[in-house]
Structures are given as structure tokens and as C-alpha cells.
Motif scaffolding. Sequence first.
Motif, PDB file in Angstrom:
ATOM      1  N   CYS A 166     -45.752  94.041  -3.409  1.00 42.12           N
ATOM      2  CA  CYS A 166     -46.644  92.969  -3.862  1.00 42.12           C
ATOM      3  C   CYS A 166     -47.829  93.549  -4.645  1.00 42.12           C
ATOM      4  O   CYS A 166     -48.269  94.669  -4.379  1.00 42.12           O
ATOM      5  CB  CYS A 166     -47.155  92.169  -2.673  1.00 42.12           C
ATOM      6  SG  CYS A 166     -45.826  91.376  -1.742  1.00 42.12           S
ATOM      7  N   ARG A 167     -48.341  92.756  -5.571  1.00 42.29           N
ATOM      8  CA  ARG A 167     -49.495  93.187  -6.374  1.00 42.29           C
ATOM      9  C   ARG A 167     -50.750  93.317  -5.531  1.00 42.29           C
ATOM     10  O   ARG A 167     -51.577  94.194  -5.755  1.00 42.29           O
ATOM     11  CB  ARG A 167     -49.763  92.186  -7.500  1.00 42.29           C
ATOM     12  CG  ARG A 167     -48.671  92.132  -8.549  1.00 42.29           C
ATOM     13  CD  ARG A 167     -49.035  91.179  -9.674  1.00 42.29           C
ATOM     14  NE  ARG A 167     -49.288  89.826  -9.199  1.00 42.29           N
ATOM     15  CZ  ARG A 167     -48.389  88.868  -9.130  1.00 42.29           C
ATOM     16  NH1 ARG A 167     -47.155  89.110  -9.507  1.00 42.29           N
ATOM     17  NH2 ARG A 167     -48.702  87.663  -8.685  1.00 42.29           N
ATOM     18  N   ARG A 179     -48.827  84.490  -0.258  1.00 36.88           N
ATOM     19  CA  ARG A 179     -48.122  83.376  -0.935  1.00 36.88           C
ATOM     20  C   ARG A 179     -46.638  83.380  -0.571  1.00 36.88           C
ATOM     21  O   ARG A 179     -46.027  82.330  -0.374  1.00 36.88           O
ATOM     22  CB  ARG A 179     -48.306  83.459  -2.445  1.00 36.88           C
ATOM     23  CG  ARG A 179     -49.620  82.885  -2.933  1.00 36.88           C
ATOM     24  CD  ARG A 179     -49.642  82.740  -4.443  1.00 36.88           C
ATOM     25  NE  ARG A 179     -49.590  84.020  -5.125  1.00 36.88           N
ATOM     26  CZ  ARG A 179     -50.658  84.769  -5.424  1.00 36.88           C
ATOM     27  NH1 ARG A 179     -51.862  84.361  -5.096  1.00 36.88           N
ATOM     28  NH2 ARG A 179     -50.512  85.913  -6.047  1.00 36.88           N
ATOM     29  N   ARG A 180     -46.066  84.576  -0.477  1.00 38.17           N
ATOM     30  CA  ARG A 180     -44.652  84.678  -0.090  1.00 38.17           C
ATOM     31  C   ARG A 180     -44.454  84.193   1.350  1.00 38.17           C
ATOM     32  O   ARG A 180     -43.487  83.497   1.648  1.00 38.17           O
ATOM     33  CB  ARG A 180     -44.149  86.111  -0.266  1.00 38.17           C
ATOM     34  CG  ARG A 180     -44.080  86.519  -1.723  1.00 38.17           C
ATOM     35  CD  ARG A 180     -43.692  87.988  -1.873  1.00 38.17           C
ATOM     36  NE  ARG A 180     -43.773  88.386  -3.249  1.00 38.17           N
ATOM     37  CZ  ARG A 180     -42.835  88.201  -4.158  1.00 38.17           C
ATOM     38  NH1 ARG A 180     -41.705  87.604  -3.813  1.00 38.17           N
ATOM     39  NH2 ARG A 180     -42.991  88.606  -5.398  1.00 38.17           N
ATOM     40  N   GLN A 206     -52.963  88.743  -1.508  1.00 42.67           N
ATOM     41  CA  GLN A 206     -52.799  87.321  -1.804  1.00 42.67           C
ATOM     42  C   GLN A 206     -51.360  87.008  -2.233  1.00 42.67           C
ATOM     43  O   GLN A 206     -50.801  85.980  -1.849  1.00 42.67           O
ATOM     44  CB  GLN A 206     -53.776  86.865  -2.892  1.00 42.67           C
ATOM     45  CG  GLN A 206     -55.224  86.876  -2.473  1.00 42.67           C
ATOM     46  CD  GLN A 206     -55.856  88.265  -2.567  1.00 42.67           C
ATOM     47  OE1 GLN A 206     -55.295  89.192  -3.146  1.00 42.67           O
ATOM     48  NE2 GLN A 206     -57.023  88.411  -1.977  1.00 42.67           N
ATOM     49  N   ASP A 207     -50.772  87.890  -3.025  1.00 48.99           N
ATOM     50  CA  ASP A 207     -49.379  87.723  -3.448  1.00 48.99           C
ATOM     51  C   ASP A 207     -48.464  87.729  -2.223  1.00 48.99           C
ATOM     52  O   ASP A 207     -47.565  86.891  -2.095  1.00 48.99           O
ATOM     53  CB  ASP A 207     -48.999  88.837  -4.420  1.00 48.99           C
ATOM     54  CG  ASP A 207     -47.574  88.742  -4.932  1.00 48.99           C
ATOM     55  OD1 ASP A 207     -47.068  87.610  -5.119  1.00 48.99           O
ATOM     56  OD2 ASP A 207     -46.960  89.800  -5.173  1.00 48.99           O
TER      57      ASP A 207
END
Length: 81
Positions: A27-28, A35-36, A31-32
Motif C-alpha cells: 500500500c502507498r 480503505r481496503r 490510509q490506502d
Amino acid sequence: MSLSERIVFQPFVWRGTRLEAGTAVLCRNSQDAHRRIDKVRAGILSVAGALVVRMEVDEEAGDYGEPEYLERIGCVPEAED
């Protein structure tokens, strides 16, 4: 020594009666990854469960820090000590 942070979304799926790790996603940022997890919670991603793990990595030296478990949802194997 050049440490960098890695955040990984690790899904788990049922294969028959066995719970197996799916394809991990780098993940970046956190937060990314969250979201997943929200997509799993909403039923958009069809997996048995998932983990979000953060760790410090020195790829040149091949060193990996202790994983920090940020979030867990659904069926996931217990962490081994």
C-alpha cells in the motif's frame, strides 16, 4: 543503512477447508490500507479476512523489522511468536 516503511494489506481466502494467504498488496500509505479494509467490511472485496501490517525494511541489507499489526478483520490465522 536505509530504512523505509512498508505497509501491506494481506488478504486471506478459504480454499476448501483451509484458510490461505491471498496475494499481498503493498500500500502507498496507511490510509490506502484502511480503505481496503473498509472494502472488506462493506463486502466489496470478497475475502475471508485480512490484515494490515506495517514494518521497517532495509532492502539493501535484507533486514525486516518486527511487524506491527494495524488492523485485522474476519478470519485470519493467529500470529506465531
